[in-house]
Design a protein around this motif. Structure first.
Motif, PDB file in Angstrom:
ATOM      1  N   VAL A 108       0.836  -1.202   0.000  1.00 43.96           N
ATOM      2  CA  VAL A 108       0.000   0.000   0.000  1.00 43.96           C
ATOM      3  C   VAL A 108       0.874   1.256   0.000  1.00 43.96           C
ATOM      4  O   VAL A 108       1.786   1.402   0.816  1.00 43.96           O
ATOM      5  CB  VAL A 108      -0.936   0.011   1.222  1.00 43.96           C
ATOM      6  CG1 VAL A 108      -1.879   1.213   1.139  1.00 43.96           C
ATOM      7  CG2 VAL A 108      -1.737  -1.289   1.295  1.00 43.96           C
ATOM      8  N   HIS A 109       0.557   2.150  -0.916  1.00 41.60           N
ATOM      9  CA  HIS A 109       1.257   3.424  -1.028  1.00 41.60           C
ATOM     10  C   HIS A 109       1.177   4.185   0.298  1.00 41.60           C
ATOM     11  O   HIS A 109       0.215   4.040   1.052  1.00 41.60           O
ATOM     12  CB  HIS A 109       0.616   4.243  -2.143  1.00 41.60           C
ATOM     13  CG  HIS A 109       1.423   5.403  -2.605  1.00 41.60           C
ATOM     14  ND1 HIS A 109       1.393   6.632  -1.979  1.00 41.60           N
ATOM     15  CD2 HIS A 109       2.294   5.544  -3.646  1.00 41.60           C
ATOM     16  CE1 HIS A 109       2.201   7.474  -2.616  1.00 41.60           C
ATOM     17  NE2 HIS A 109       2.760   6.837  -3.627  1.00 41.60           N
ATOM     18  N   LEU A 110       2.189   5.025   0.586  1.00 38.14           N
ATOM     19  CA  LEU A 110       2.240   5.746   1.864  1.00 38.14           C
ATOM     20  C   LEU A 110       1.301   6.949   1.916  1.00 38.14           C
ATOM     21  O   LEU A 110       1.159   7.558   2.980  1.00 38.14           O
ATOM     22  CB  LEU A 110       3.674   6.204   2.150  1.00 38.14           C
ATOM     23  CG  LEU A 110       4.655   5.090   2.514  1.00 38.14           C
ATOM     24  CD1 LEU A 110       6.052   5.669   2.712  1.00 38.14           C
ATOM     25  CD2 LEU A 110       4.205   4.343   3.757  1.00 38.14           C
ATOM     26  N   SER A 111       0.673   7.300   0.813  1.00 32.44           N
ATOM     27  CA  SER A 111      -0.287   8.400   0.837  1.00 32.44           C
ATOM     28  C   SER A 111      -1.362   8.138   1.890  1.00 32.44           C
ATOM     29  O   SER A 111      -2.014   7.077   1.869  1.00 32.44           O
ATOM     30  CB  SER A 111      -0.958   8.550  -0.533  1.00 32.44           C
ATOM     31  OG  SER A 111      -2.162   9.285  -0.426  1.00 32.44           O
ATOM     32  N   PRO A 112      -1.587   9.068   2.814  1.00 34.11           N
ATOM     33  CA  PRO A 112      -2.635   8.865   3.829  1.00 34.11           C
ATOM     34  C   PRO A 112      -4.007   8.615   3.214  1.00 34.11           C
ATOM     35  O   PRO A 112      -4.802   7.824   3.739  1.00 34.11           O
ATOM     36  CB  PRO A 112      -2.609  10.168   4.640  1.00 34.11           C
ATOM     37  CG  PRO A 112      -1.227  10.711   4.438  1.00 34.11           C
ATOM     38  CD  PRO A 112      -0.845  10.324   3.039  1.00 34.11           C
ATOM     39  N   THR A 113      -4.291   9.265   2.091  1.00 37.66           N
ATOM     40  CA  THR A 113      -5.580   9.073   1.435  1.00 37.66           C
ATOM     41  C   THR A 113      -5.726   7.648   0.923  1.00 37.66           C
ATOM     42  O   THR A 113      -6.766   7.003   1.119  1.00 37.66           O
ATOM     43  CB  THR A 113      -5.729  10.066   0.269  1.00 37.66           C
ATOM     44  OG1 THR A 113      -5.635  11.401   0.760  1.00 37.66           O
ATOM     45  CG2 THR A 113      -7.077   9.874  -0.429  1.00 37.66           C
ATOM     46  N   VAL A 114      -4.682   7.143   0.272  1.00 36.72           N
ATOM     47  CA  VAL A 114      -4.719   5.776  -0.242  1.00 36.72           C
ATOM     48  C   VAL A 114      -4.832   4.781   0.898  1.00 36.72           C
ATOM     49  O   VAL A 114      -5.646   3.837   0.838  1.00 36.72           O
ATOM     50  CB  VAL A 114      -3.462   5.484  -1.086  1.00 36.72           C
ATOM     51  CG1 VAL A 114      -3.428   4.016  -1.500  1.00 36.72           C
ATOM     52  CG2 VAL A 114      -3.414   6.389  -2.312  1.00 36.72           C
ATOM     53  N   ARG A 115      -4.046   4.965   1.935  1.00 36.54           N
ATOM     54  CA  ARG A 115      -4.032   4.004   3.042  1.00 36.54           C
ATOM     55  C   ARG A 115      -5.371   3.973   3.773  1.00 36.54           C
ATOM     56  O   ARG A 115      -5.847   2.906   4.174  1.00 36.54           O
ATOM     57  CB  ARG A 115      -2.885   4.317   4.004  1.00 36.54           C
ATOM     58  CG  ARG A 115      -1.517   4.117   3.354  1.00 36.54           C
ATOM     59  CD  ARG A 115      -0.375   4.445   4.292  1.00 36.54           C
ATOM     60  NE  ARG A 115      -0.155   3.389   5.260  1.00 36.54           N
ATOM     61  CZ  ARG A 115       0.560   2.297   5.036  1.00 36.54           C
ATOM     62  NH1 ARG A 115       1.095   2.083   3.835  1.00 36.54           N
ATOM     63  NH2 ARG A 115       0.735   1.407   5.979  1.00 36.54           N
ATOM     64  N   GLU A 116      -5.986   5.118   3.926  1.00 37.60           N
ATOM     65  CA  GLU A 116      -7.287   5.167   4.593  1.00 37.60           C
ATOM     66  C   GLU A 116      -8.325   4.342   3.831  1.00 37.60           C
ATOM     67  O   GLU A 116      -9.054   3.530   4.416  1.00 37.60           O
ATOM     68  CB  GLU A 116      -7.763   6.612   4.733  1.00 37.60           C
ATOM     69  CG  GLU A 116      -9.120   6.741   5.414  1.00 37.60           C
ATOM     70  CD  GLU A 116      -9.607   8.172   5.516  1.00 37.60           C
ATOM     71  OE1 GLU A 116     -10.732   8.380   6.013  1.00 37.60           O
ATOM     72  OE2 GLU A 116      -8.871   9.094   5.088  1.00 37.60           O
ATOM     73  N   ILE A 117      -8.381   4.544   2.513  1.00 40.15           N
ATOM     74  CA  ILE A 117      -9.361   3.810   1.714  1.00 40.15           C
ATOM     75  C   ILE A 117      -8.997   2.328   1.638  1.00 40.15           C
ATOM     76  O   ILE A 117      -9.866   1.458   1.738  1.00 40.15           O
ATOM     77  CB  ILE A 117      -9.455   4.414   0.297  1.00 40.15           C
ATOM     78  CG1 ILE A 117      -9.864   5.884   0.361  1.00 40.15           C
ATOM     79  CG2 ILE A 117     -10.468   3.639  -0.549  1.00 40.15           C
ATOM     80  CD1 ILE A 117      -9.796   6.602  -0.984  1.00 40.15           C
TER      81      ILE A 117
END
Length: 248
Positions: A108-117
């Motif tokens: 999973v990418h470290l982007s908070p948005t990506v990780r949240e979803i």
């Protein structure tokens, strides 16, 4: 195709494909200065893949022992943030739910948005494995051991055909149309139903899977670096003949 100041002042341009060369000619570059070499990323993927590879992410050393089919997932593009990504992940979870022989591996990418979803939609499933981002050698060797790939990536469109792995591209457009034209990549969009349908077909229809797996690689044959070296050597007078161009 984007170009830079370097493109304007350079004497030689190395296009990975004939499409790339045509785009450069349309932008006003002299065709005599453009050479179709294939993509160096293909060379790198071939060089990096090892049959006895030991993963730096130690979890992968056990996860790749899954007896069924491994699906590798990547997803990170900003244009897919929000509802498109939620639908993408809903399709992936549905695939895992309905195909008990499938194991999904997703760094999973470290982007908070990506990780949240991602963790909202995909966590809590015993055959969906959410990992932290992995290094390039790990990713290449994971791809080579997967059954197929689901991604919104750009670069993976060049790398998955190296290993004869169909790629379901979770995007509405691609800057690498050669892969879609060659039938090595399926442009699925971001709707849950379209991603699910083509992935399920690839899991269940061996003829479709084999057509995509054996489509060939329109981006290179592993000889791009050699061609570039020989073109440079010819340009500076060290060798007499130019190498043959890549024919994708």
């Amino acid at each position: 195709m984007k170009h830079s100041f370097v493109d304007v002042v350079t004497d030689l341009l190395f296009a990975p494909t004939s499409v790339g060369k045509d785009n450069l000619i349309k932008e006003g570059y002299n065709s005599e200065h453009i050479f179709i070499t294939g993509q160096t990323a293909v060379d790198a993927a071939i060089y990096t893949s090892k049959p006895d590879y030991e993963f730096n992410e130690t979890k992968l050393n056990s996860l790749i022992q899954h007896e069924g089919k491994i699906i590798t997932v990547t997803a990170h593009r900003r244009e897919n943030y929000g509802l498109p990504m939620e639908k993408m992940f809903a399709a992936i979870r549905r695939i895992a739910d309905e195909h008990p022989d499938v194991s999904v591996i997703y760094p999973v990418h470290l982007s908070p948005t990506v990780r949240e979803i991602a963790f909202k939609k995909l966590s809590g499933h015993d055959r969906i494995h959410l990992l932290d981002p992995i290094e390039y050698p790990d990713m290449i060797n994971l791809i080579s051991r997967s059954h197929l790939i689901l991604s919104d990536s750009g670069g993976l469109q060049e790398e998955t055909p190296v290993f004869k792995k169909p790629l379901v591209l979770m995007r509405d457009t691609t800057e690498r149309p050669e892969a879609v034209t060659a039938n090595a990549v399926y442009l699925a969009g971001t709707e849950e139903s379209s991603i699910y349908d083509i992935t399920a077909r690839l899991l269940n229809d061996s003829s479709l899977y084999n057509r995509m797996a054996n489509a060939g690689n329109p981006f290179g044959d592993g000889q791009a670096s050699r061609r570039i070296v020989e073109i440079l050597a010819h340009h500076f007078g060290f060798i007499a003949n130019l190498p043959g161009e890549f024919e994708g």
